[in-house]
Write a protein that holds these residues in place. Structure first.
Motif, PDB file in Angstrom:
ATOM      1  N   MET A 158       0.837  -1.191   0.000  1.00 37.99           N
ATOM      2  CA  MET A 158       0.000   0.000   0.000  1.00 37.99           C
ATOM      3  C   MET A 158       0.876   1.245   0.000  1.00 37.99           C
ATOM      4  N   SER A 159       0.339   2.300  -0.589  1.00 38.10           N
ATOM      5  CA  SER A 159       1.105   3.537  -0.699  1.00 38.10           C
ATOM      6  C   SER A 159       0.256   4.754  -0.362  1.00 38.10           C
ATOM      7  N   TRP A 160       0.958   5.827  -0.033  1.00 35.21           N
ATOM      8  CA  TRP A 160       0.360   7.158   0.083  1.00 35.21           C
ATOM      9  C   TRP A 160       1.002   8.046  -0.986  1.00 35.21           C
ATOM     10  N   THR A 175       1.668  20.731   2.435  1.00 34.96           N
ATOM     11  CA  THR A 175       0.275  21.013   2.109  1.00 34.96           C
ATOM     12  C   THR A 175      -0.098  20.369   0.778  1.00 34.96           C
ATOM     13  N   ALA A 176      -1.134  19.537   0.808  1.00 30.99           N
ATOM     14  CA  ALA A 176      -1.541  18.795  -0.388  1.00 30.99           C
ATOM     15  C   ALA A 176      -2.778  17.968  -0.056  1.00 30.99           C
ATOM     16  N   VAL A 177      -3.370  17.397  -1.092  1.00 22.05           N
ATOM     17  CA  VAL A 177      -4.364  16.355  -0.902  1.00 22.05           C
ATOM     18  C   VAL A 177      -3.608  15.025  -0.882  1.00 22.05           C
ATOM     19  N   TYR A 178      -3.849  14.250   0.154  1.00 23.67           N
ATOM     20  CA  TYR A 178      -3.166  12.970   0.323  1.00 23.67           C
ATOM     21  C   TYR A 178      -4.105  11.834  -0.074  1.00 23.67           C
ATOM     22  N   TYR A 179      -3.571  10.912  -0.878  1.00 23.23           N
ATOM     23  CA  TYR A 179      -4.351   9.810  -1.408  1.00 23.23           C
ATOM     24  C   TYR A 179      -3.756   8.469  -1.005  1.00 23.23           C
ATOM     25  N   CYS A 180      -4.637   7.565  -0.631  1.00 17.81           N
ATOM     26  CA  CYS A 180      -4.269   6.171  -0.413  1.00 17.81           C
ATOM     27  C   CYS A 180      -4.272   5.466  -1.776  1.00 17.81           C
ATOM     28  N   ASN A 181      -3.349   4.518  -1.961  1.00 18.08           N
ATOM     29  CA  ASN A 181      -3.185   3.904  -3.269  1.00 18.08           C
ATOM     30  C   ASN A 181      -2.897   2.412  -3.162  1.00 18.08           C
ATOM     31  N   LEU A 182      -3.550   1.666  -4.041  1.00 18.13           N
ATOM     32  CA  LEU A 182      -3.291   0.242  -4.219  1.00 18.13           C
ATOM     33  C   LEU A 182      -2.985   0.022  -5.693  1.00 18.13           C
ATOM     34  N   GLN A 183      -1.948  -0.743  -5.983  1.00 23.01           N
ATOM     35  CA  GLN A 183      -1.655  -1.109  -7.360  1.00 23.01           C
ATOM     36  C   GLN A 183      -1.540  -2.617  -7.428  1.00 23.01           C
ATOM     37  N   ARG A 184      -2.296  -3.221  -8.357  1.00 30.95           N
ATOM     38  CA  ARG A 184      -2.257  -4.667  -8.463  1.00 30.95           C
ATOM     39  C   ARG A 184      -2.707  -5.100  -9.845  1.00 30.95           C
ATOM     40  N   GLY A 185      -2.440  -6.364 -10.129  1.00 28.68           N
ATOM     41  CA  GLY A 185      -2.931  -6.977 -11.345  1.00 28.68           C
ATOM     42  C   GLY A 185      -1.952  -6.932 -12.494  1.00 28.68           C
ATOM     43  N   GLN A 186      -2.278  -7.678 -13.523  1.00 30.85           N
ATOM     44  CA  GLN A 186      -1.513  -7.711 -14.764  1.00 30.85           C
ATOM     45  C   GLN A 186      -2.494  -7.531 -15.908  1.00 30.85           C
ATOM     46  N   ALA A 246       5.077   7.498   0.270  1.00 32.57           N
ATOM     47  CA  ALA A 246       5.568   6.363   1.040  1.00 32.57           C
ATOM     48  C   ALA A 246       4.849   5.090   0.600  1.00 32.57           C
ATOM     49  N   THR A 247       5.549   3.967   0.766  1.00 31.67           N
ATOM     50  CA  THR A 247       4.998   2.653   0.460  1.00 31.67           C
ATOM     51  C   THR A 247       5.366   1.687   1.581  1.00 31.67           C
ATOM     52  N   VAL A 248       4.444   0.772   1.877  1.00 30.78           N
ATOM     53  CA  VAL A 248       4.715  -0.282   2.854  1.00 30.78           C
ATOM     54  C   VAL A 248       4.380  -1.627   2.217  1.00 30.78           C
ATOM     55  N   THR A 249       5.236  -2.618   2.448  1.00 33.65           N
ATOM     56  CA  THR A 249       4.996  -3.943   1.893  1.00 33.65           C
ATOM     57  C   THR A 249       3.822  -4.623   2.598  1.00 33.65           C
ATOM     58  N   SER A 250       3.405  -5.742   2.035  1.00 32.01           N
ATOM     59  CA  SER A 250       2.199  -6.403   2.542  1.00 32.01           C
ATOM     60  C   SER A 250       2.322  -6.793   4.010  1.00 32.01           C
ATOM     61  N   GLY A 251       3.503  -7.212   4.429  1.00 32.36           N
ATOM     62  CA  GLY A 251       3.696  -7.612   5.820  1.00 32.36           C
ATOM     63  C   GLY A 251       4.048  -6.479   6.747  1.00 32.36           C
TER      64      GLY A 251
END
Length: 117
Positions: free
Chosen positions: A33-35, A90-101, A48-53
């Protein structure tokens, strides 16, 4: 997939905020997951990004030592603890998921963070 951010607001320089992103509709515990953030007139950037675990993390240089990304896989939630905030955060902060092929990006609605005296 649903990503819902919360925790933004107005804070003075040097202050702190904790953003949360509640996730649903996919296997959260298996997903990195990322911000991201987007300031007025600027492109959206990875913060920032954090791994699944939750062990591996990445930070853009401008927030290293000030921001901490973490996650609770029992609550399907990812966090961004922001300390020593600056006006340039100062900004709009978004949560992000990237997956799939091929890779598909999913976004929350965003939460506004304003750092101002």
């Amino acid at each position: 997939v649903q990503l819902v951010e919360s925790g933004g607001g107005l804070v003075q320089p040097g202050g702190s905020l904790r953003l949360s992103c509640a996730a649903s509709g996919f296997t959260f515990s298996r997903s990195a997951m990322s911000w991201f953030r987007q300031a007025p007139g600027k492109e959206r950037e990875l913060v920032a990004t954090v791994t699944s675990g939750g062990v591996g993390t990445y930070y853009v240089d401008s927030v290293k030592g000030r921001f901490t990304i973490s996650r609770d896989n029992t609550k399907n939630t990812v966090y961004l603890q922001m300390n020593s905030l600056k006006s340039e955060d100062t900004a709009v902060y978004y949560c992000n998921l990237q997956r799939g092929q091929p890779l598909v990006a999913y976004w929350g609605q965003g939460t506004q963070v304003t750092v101002s005296s």
